[in-house]
Motif scaffolding. Structure first.
Motif, PDB file in Angstrom:
ATOM      1  N   SER A  22       0.815  -1.217   0.000  1.00  0.00           N
ATOM      2  CA  SER A  22       0.000   0.000   0.000  1.00  0.00           C
ATOM      3  C   SER A  22       0.849   1.266   0.000  1.00  0.00           C
ATOM      4  N   GLY A  23       2.173   1.119  -0.008  1.00  0.00           N
ATOM      5  CA  GLY A  23       3.041   2.278  -0.150  1.00  0.00           C
ATOM      6  C   GLY A  23       3.410   2.964   1.148  1.00  0.00           C
ATOM      7  N   GLN A  24       3.343   2.270   2.261  1.00  0.00           N
ATOM      8  CA  GLN A  24       3.665   2.883   3.546  1.00  0.00           C
ATOM      9  C   GLN A  24       5.148   3.198   3.683  1.00  0.00           C
ATOM     10  N   TYR A  25       5.986   2.516   2.914  1.00  0.00           N
ATOM     11  CA  TYR A  25       7.434   2.688   3.033  1.00  0.00           C
ATOM     12  C   TYR A  25       8.019   3.440   1.839  1.00  0.00           C
ATOM     13  N   GLU A  26       7.217   4.167   1.099  1.00  0.00           N
ATOM     14  CA  GLU A  26       7.706   4.863  -0.086  1.00  0.00           C
ATOM     15  C   GLU A  26       8.540   6.091   0.265  1.00  0.00           C
ATOM     16  N   ASP A  27       8.077   6.907   1.189  1.00  0.00           N
ATOM     17  CA  ASP A  27       8.742   8.169   1.508  1.00  0.00           C
ATOM     18  C   ASP A  27       9.239   8.124   2.947  1.00  0.00           C
ATOM     19  N   LEU A  28      10.401   7.534   3.153  1.00  0.00           N
ATOM     20  CA  LEU A  28      10.914   7.391   4.513  1.00  0.00           C
ATOM     21  C   LEU A  28      11.510   8.692   5.036  1.00  0.00           C
ATOM     22  N   ASP A  29      12.040   9.531   4.170  1.00  0.00           N
ATOM     23  CA  ASP A  29      12.662  10.780   4.608  1.00  0.00           C
ATOM     24  C   ASP A  29      11.660  11.918   4.736  1.00  0.00           C
ATOM     25  N   GLY A  30      10.500  11.791   4.138  1.00  0.00           N
ATOM     26  CA  GLY A  30       9.518  12.874   4.155  1.00  0.00           C
ATOM     27  C   GLY A  30       9.032  13.213   5.545  1.00  0.00           C
ATOM     28  N   ALA A  31       8.694  12.214   6.331  1.00  0.00           N
ATOM     29  CA  ALA A  31       8.197  12.470   7.680  1.00  0.00           C
ATOM     30  C   ALA A  31       9.292  13.039   8.574  1.00  0.00           C
ATOM     31  N   ALA A  32      10.525  12.590   8.347  1.00  0.00           N
ATOM     32  CA  ALA A  32      11.633  13.095   9.157  1.00  0.00           C
ATOM     33  C   ALA A  32      11.921  14.559   8.841  1.00  0.00           C
ATOM     34  N   GLU A  33      11.750  14.960   7.589  1.00  0.00           N
ATOM     35  CA  GLU A  33      12.008  16.350   7.207  1.00  0.00           C
ATOM     36  C   GLU A  33      10.802  17.248   7.465  1.00  0.00           C
ATOM     37  N   ARG A  34       9.615  16.677   7.436  1.00  0.00           N
ATOM     38  CA  ARG A  34       8.396  17.454   7.630  1.00  0.00           C
ATOM     39  C   ARG A  34       8.302  18.034   9.036  1.00  0.00           C
ATOM     40  N   ILE A  35       8.905  17.356  10.002  1.00  0.00           N
ATOM     41  CA  ILE A  35       8.840  17.850  11.374  1.00  0.00           C
ATOM     42  C   ILE A  35       9.694  19.102  11.549  1.00  0.00           C
ATOM     43  N   LEU A  36      10.661  19.318  10.667  1.00  0.00           N
ATOM     44  CA  LEU A  36      11.543  20.470  10.767  1.00  0.00           C
ATOM     45  C   LEU A  36      10.958  21.730  10.137  1.00  0.00           C
ATOM     46  N   ILE A  37       9.884  21.591   9.366  1.00  0.00           N
ATOM     47  CA  ILE A  37       9.272  22.737   8.697  1.00  0.00           C
ATOM     48  C   ILE A  37       8.438  23.511   9.693  1.00  0.00           C
ATOM     49  N   ASP A  38       8.658  24.810   9.771  1.00  0.00           N
ATOM     50  CA  ASP A  38       7.918  25.666  10.680  1.00  0.00           C
ATOM     51  C   ASP A  38       6.647  26.123   9.971  1.00  0.00           C
ATOM     52  N   ARG A  39       5.496  25.770  10.456  1.00  0.00           N
ATOM     53  CA  ARG A  39       4.240  26.099   9.802  1.00  0.00           C
ATOM     54  C   ARG A  39       3.906  27.596   9.895  1.00  0.00           C
ATOM     55  N   ASP A  40       4.416  28.269  10.912  1.00  0.00           N
ATOM     56  CA  ASP A  40       4.134  29.708  11.047  1.00  0.00           C
ATOM     57  C   ASP A  40       4.749  30.511   9.908  1.00  0.00           C
ATOM     58  N   ASP A  41       5.901  30.094   9.405  1.00  0.00           N
ATOM     59  CA  ASP A  41       6.533  30.782   8.296  1.00  0.00           C
ATOM     60  C   ASP A  41       5.749  30.626   6.999  1.00  0.00           C
TER      61      ASP A  41
END
Length: 50
Positions: free
Chosen positions: A28-47
């Protein structure tokens, strides 16, 4: 000895259940984007909202 007659099928069933869950997640593609979740936490949503 009769305990093994119950435990072996239960262990095989649980192993098959875990393997089928892993294969379902793989297909079902759960392991397709392994780096996305790790990098998404670093994005500041306020900016992004300004």
């Amino acid at each position: 000895m009769t305990t093994l007659a119950y435990l072996i099928p239960v262990a095989l069933f649980l192993g098959a259940l875990g393997l089928s869950g892993f294969l379902w997640a793989l297909r079902s593609g759960q392991y397709e984007d392994l780096d996305g979740a790790a990098e998404r936490i670093l994005i500041d949503r306020d900016d992004q909202q300004k």
